[in-house]
Design a protein around this motif. Sequence first.
Motif, short mmCIF file in Angstrom:
data_model
loop_
_atom_site.label_atom_id
_atom_site.label_comp_id
_atom_site.label_asym_id
_atom_site.label_seq_id
_atom_site.Cartn_x
_atom_site.Cartn_y
_atom_site.Cartn_z
N LEU A 43 12.01 -9.42 -37.41
CA LEU A 43 11.09 -8.86 -38.41
C LEU A 43 11.48 -9.29 -39.82
N LEU A 44 12.78 -9.35 -40.09
CA LEU A 44 13.23 -9.83 -41.41
C LEU A 44 12.78 -11.26 -41.64
N LEU A 45 12.89 -12.09 -40.63
CA LEU A 45 12.44 -13.48 -40.76
C LEU A 45 10.95 -13.54 -41.05
N LEU A 46 10.17 -12.72 -40.37
CA LEU A 46 8.72 -12.69 -40.60
C LEU A 46 8.40 -12.27 -42.03
N VAL A 47 9.06 -11.22 -42.51
CA VAL A 47 8.78 -10.72 -43.85
C VAL A 47 9.14 -11.75 -44.91
N GLU A 48 10.31 -12.36 -44.79
CA GLU A 48 10.73 -13.33 -45.79
C GLU A 48 9.87 -14.59 -45.75
N SER A 49 9.46 -15.00 -44.57
CA SER A 49 8.56 -16.16 -44.47
C SER A 49 7.20 -15.84 -45.07
#
Length: 316
Positions: free
Chosen positions: A230-236
């Motif tokens: 989820l962190l990767l999705l948000v930052e992307s």
Amino acid sequence: MAIAPALADELRAAVRDYLAGRPGASWREFARDVGIAGLLVPGKHGGAGCGAAEMAAVAEELGRVLSPHPFLQSAVMAVEAAMSCGADELLEALAGGVSATVVLPGDGELRLDGERLTGVVPYALEGELVLAYAGGALVEAVPSRRAAYVTMDESRPLQRLDFDGVPVRRLGDGAGWARVRDLGIAALAAEQVGGAQRCLDMAVEHAKRRHQFGRPIGTFQAIKHKLADLLLLVESARSAASAAAEDEVAAAVAGAYCTEAYLVVAGENIQVHGGIGITWEHPAHRYFKRATSDAQLFGPPQAHRARLATHILGTA
């Protein structure tokens, strides 16, 4: 070059503090106290003359708290529409806190006969003034009837607009409508990032606090991996949103990616919370509803990808 990020951070903090202290403030109060309505309006017309970075900072904060304020349609889309045709009087009104909504081509079935507008817009964002692209022109018109909907997502009010041969005020030609749409997509993408970040924060906080088998659930590998994804999705999504105002391609990328990222993060937030996540009292469902309604606002992700195909691959 460091001035813009600093100003964006200051705006973000100011908006967050204001919304926390006065969650029920009206749009006119918000405009008066923070100047948010005139953020993109040039200084000579009573605005702040800011740019895309500042717009994104404000939109992200509004999305973080699911604010119903008409920033997207009024302070972004209507302002851009007014600037594209030199409607100085309208810009001053918008900067002063008058709200407006913009009807883009395809949003409804409208016919412009001379100085009269006829037709229906089945779904429009709320706004005191109505600016419509019809018959190759941008016009201001007063609807014959407005009907507010009871919506699944209560944080994004929608209405039906009927025009029965009403007189219009011509503001200019309709050549700039695509840019108005793309700035709307950019503001929406920033809102989606704000909402997705809040969902991630809620999920992380719950994973630290909730214990199972004598330990926080956040220590379990399955939850760790989920939160990392989820962190990767948000930052992307944040990266896509930061570039969304550059051009039509960047807007389409953000429209597709940020929409899907928000849907995933909002859904997984509910999963991490377990049973409490599906209760009416917990705010998780409100973010999922906003993510779902956002996915239709400027068309679903498939529509944005189709635009990308046209630009990048040259396909229809």
